[in-house]
Design a protein around this motif. Structure first.
Motif, PDB file in Angstrom:
ATOM      1  N   VAL A   1     112.951 -11.658  60.111  1.00 23.72           N
ATOM      2  CA  VAL A   1     112.650 -12.453  58.945  1.00 23.72           C
ATOM      3  C   VAL A   1     114.126 -12.701  58.293  1.00 23.72           C
ATOM      4  N   PHE A   2     115.202 -11.669  58.210  1.00 24.60           N
ATOM      5  CA  PHE A   2     116.259 -11.844  57.684  1.00 24.60           C
ATOM      6  C   PHE A   2     117.059 -12.787  58.576  1.00 24.60           C
ATOM      7  N   ASP A   3     117.055 -12.831  59.842  1.00 28.57           N
ATOM      8  CA  ASP A   3     117.818 -13.563  60.664  1.00 28.57           C
ATOM      9  C   ASP A   3     117.457 -15.093  60.384  1.00 28.57           C
ATOM     10  N   LYS A   4     116.073 -15.300  60.330  1.00 28.17           N
ATOM     11  CA  LYS A   4     115.420 -16.795  60.229  1.00 28.17           C
ATOM     12  C   LYS A   4     115.967 -17.218  58.818  1.00 28.17           C
ATOM     13  N   LEU A   5     115.921 -16.284  57.849  1.00 23.38           N
ATOM     14  CA  LEU A   5     116.517 -16.783  56.289  1.00 23.38           C
ATOM     15  C   LEU A   5     118.008 -17.210  56.555  1.00 23.38           C
ATOM     16  N   GLU A   6     118.616 -16.307  56.972  1.00 17.91           N
ATOM     17  CA  GLU A   6     120.215 -16.623  57.150  1.00 17.91           C
ATOM     18  C   GLU A   6     120.360 -17.830  58.125  1.00 17.91           C
ATOM     19  N   ASN A   7     119.861 -17.841  59.298  1.00 15.00           N
ATOM     20  CA  ASN A   7     120.094 -18.783  60.098  1.00 15.00           C
ATOM     21  C   ASN A   7     119.660 -20.388  59.428  1.00 15.00           C
ATOM     22  N   SER A   8     118.880 -20.257  58.482  1.00 17.23           N
ATOM     23  CA  SER A   8     118.290 -21.511  57.901  1.00 17.23           C
ATOM     24  C   SER A   8     118.752 -21.891  56.622  1.00 17.23           C
ATOM     25  N   GLY A   9     119.816 -20.743  56.238  1.00 19.27           N
ATOM     26  CA  GLY A   9     120.763 -21.106  54.926  1.00 19.27           C
ATOM     27  C   GLY A   9     119.822 -20.865  53.700  1.00 19.27           C
ATOM     28  N   ILE A  10     118.736 -20.101  53.697  1.00 18.11           N
ATOM     29  CA  ILE A  10     117.897 -19.784  52.643  1.00 18.11           C
ATOM     30  C   ILE A  10     118.479 -18.576  52.016  1.00 18.11           C
ATOM     31  N   LYS A  11     118.910 -18.658  50.672  1.00 21.19           N
ATOM     32  CA  LYS A  11     119.373 -17.488  49.950  1.00 21.19           C
ATOM     33  C   LYS A  11     117.978 -16.735  49.730  1.00 21.19           C
ATOM     34  N   TYR A  12     118.480 -15.304  49.366  1.00 16.97           N
ATOM     35  CA  TYR A  12     117.571 -14.495  49.094  1.00 16.97           C
ATOM     36  C   TYR A  12     118.132 -12.988  48.593  1.00 16.97           C
ATOM     37  N   LYS A  13     117.413 -12.246  47.734  1.00 11.25           N
ATOM     38  CA  LYS A  13     117.824 -10.893  47.464  1.00 11.25           C
ATOM     39  C   LYS A  13     116.847  -9.970  47.879  1.00 11.25           C
ATOM     40  N   GLN A  14     117.409  -8.774  48.733  1.00 15.60           N
ATOM     41  CA  GLN A  14     116.571  -7.808  49.126  1.00 15.60           C
ATOM     42  C   GLN A  14     116.598  -6.630  48.305  1.00 15.60           C
ATOM     43  N   MET A  15     115.367  -5.979  48.180  1.00 17.19           N
ATOM     44  CA  MET A  15     115.106  -4.812  47.453  1.00 17.19           C
ATOM     45  C   MET A  15     114.668  -3.796  48.333  1.00 17.19           C
ATOM     46  N   ASP A  16     115.070  -2.707  48.829  1.00 15.86           N
ATOM     47  CA  ASP A  16     114.474  -1.737  49.720  1.00 15.86           C
ATOM     48  C   ASP A  16     113.641  -0.749  48.817  1.00 15.86           C
ATOM     49  N   HIS A  17     112.773  -0.289  49.351  1.00 15.25           N
ATOM     50  CA  HIS A  17     112.038   0.755  48.515  1.00 15.25           C
ATOM     51  C   HIS A  17     111.170   1.538  49.554  1.00 15.25           C
ATOM     52  N   PRO A  18     110.282   2.729  48.965  1.00 14.03           N
ATOM     53  CA  PRO A  18     109.500   3.376  49.784  1.00 14.03           C
ATOM     54  C   PRO A  18     108.286   2.389  50.209  1.00 14.03           C
ATOM     55  N   PRO A  19     107.412   2.579  51.516  1.00 16.32           N
ATOM     56  CA  PRO A  19     106.546   1.698  51.621  1.00 16.32           C
ATOM     57  C   PRO A  19     105.319   1.529  50.327  1.00 16.32           C
ATOM     58  N   VAL A  20     104.693   0.418  50.003  1.00 20.10           N
ATOM     59  CA  VAL A  20     103.976  -0.169  48.897  1.00 20.10           C
ATOM     60  C   VAL A  20     102.614  -0.521  49.743  1.00 20.10           C
ATOM     61  N   TYR A  21     101.653  -0.362  49.114  1.00 20.60           N
ATOM     62  CA  TYR A  21     100.382  -1.015  49.989  1.00 20.60           C
ATOM     63  C   TYR A  21      99.840  -1.765  48.914  1.00 20.60           C
ATOM     64  N   THR A  22      99.935  -1.605  47.398  1.00 21.12           N
ATOM     65  CA  THR A  22      99.064  -2.470  46.491  1.00 21.12           C
ATOM     66  C   THR A  22     100.275  -3.205  45.238  1.00 21.12           C
ATOM     67  N   ILE A  23      99.667  -3.740  44.457  1.00 23.96           N
ATOM     68  CA  ILE A  23     100.612  -4.414  43.475  1.00 23.96           C
ATOM     69  C   ILE A  23     100.777  -3.219  42.351  1.00 23.96           C
ATOM     70  N   GLU A  24      99.773  -2.259  42.400  1.00 26.01           N
ATOM     71  CA  GLU A  24      99.899  -1.172  41.453  1.00 26.01           C
ATOM     72  C   GLU A  24     101.110  -0.190  42.080  1.00 26.01           C
TER      73      GLU A  24
END
Length: 162
Positions: A7-30
């Motif tokens: 995903v990151f490679d595709k975004l970068e190769n397509s010139g799509i700007k994004y911000k990344q936030m790493d976090h522990p695994p999440v499974y729900t909106i809660e």
């Protein structure tokens, strides 16, 4: 190569700007709310559905606070009865695991078989949050860039009212 890196490679190769936030695994909106991820933008829920015959598959994207009315979605799409698709179908079509469902999974849909259904209230948003095919990160992209990403893969996009 990891799903996230694809995903990151595709975004970068397509010139799509994004911000990344790493976090522990999440499974729900809660889970995301507990980690305060939802304070950074409009986090989206993603529902992987199929029609009664299993011929059509839909990835429905809506804001985290919305409730999906499956019958209304079905009527707006003009298809047979909708139900949640199995984890096997999710793996087959998008190569995703439960808890990591995202429209960015179209990168794995080589036949562009999955139809992307977007809630019209997302249109124009500048900060939409999605997992990059892995629930240990959230990326923030604009609605316009999401559309660009999906169209580059060739998947059909439909807008409905949820």
């Amino acid at each position: 190569m990891s799903q996230k890196k694809l995903v990151f490679d595709k975004l970068e190769n397509s010139g799509i700007k994004y911000k990344q936030m790493d976090h522990p695994p999440v499974y729900t909106i809660e889970d995301m709310e507990e980690l305060k991820i939802t304070e950074h933008g409009e986090v989206c829920k993603n529902l992987f559905l199929r029609d009664a015959k299993g011929k059509r598959h839909f990835l429905v994207v809506l804001g985290k606070d919305k409730q999906a009315d499956i019958k209304s979605i079905q009527a707006q799409l003009g298809c047979s009865r909708l139900s949640f698709a199995s984890e096997e179908r999710l793996q087959k079509y998008l190569q995703l695991q439960k808890g990591a469902v995202t429209p960015l999974g179209v990168i794995n849909d080589t036949e562009a078989a999955v139809e992307i259904v977007l809630d019209s209230s997302l249109e124009g948003k500048e900060q939409l949050g999605f997992h990059p095919n892995d629930n240990t990160a959230t990326i923030w992209i604009s609605y316009g860039d999401l559309i660009k990403f999906i169209r580059m893969n060739g998947n059909n996009i439909c807008h409905i009212e949820i």
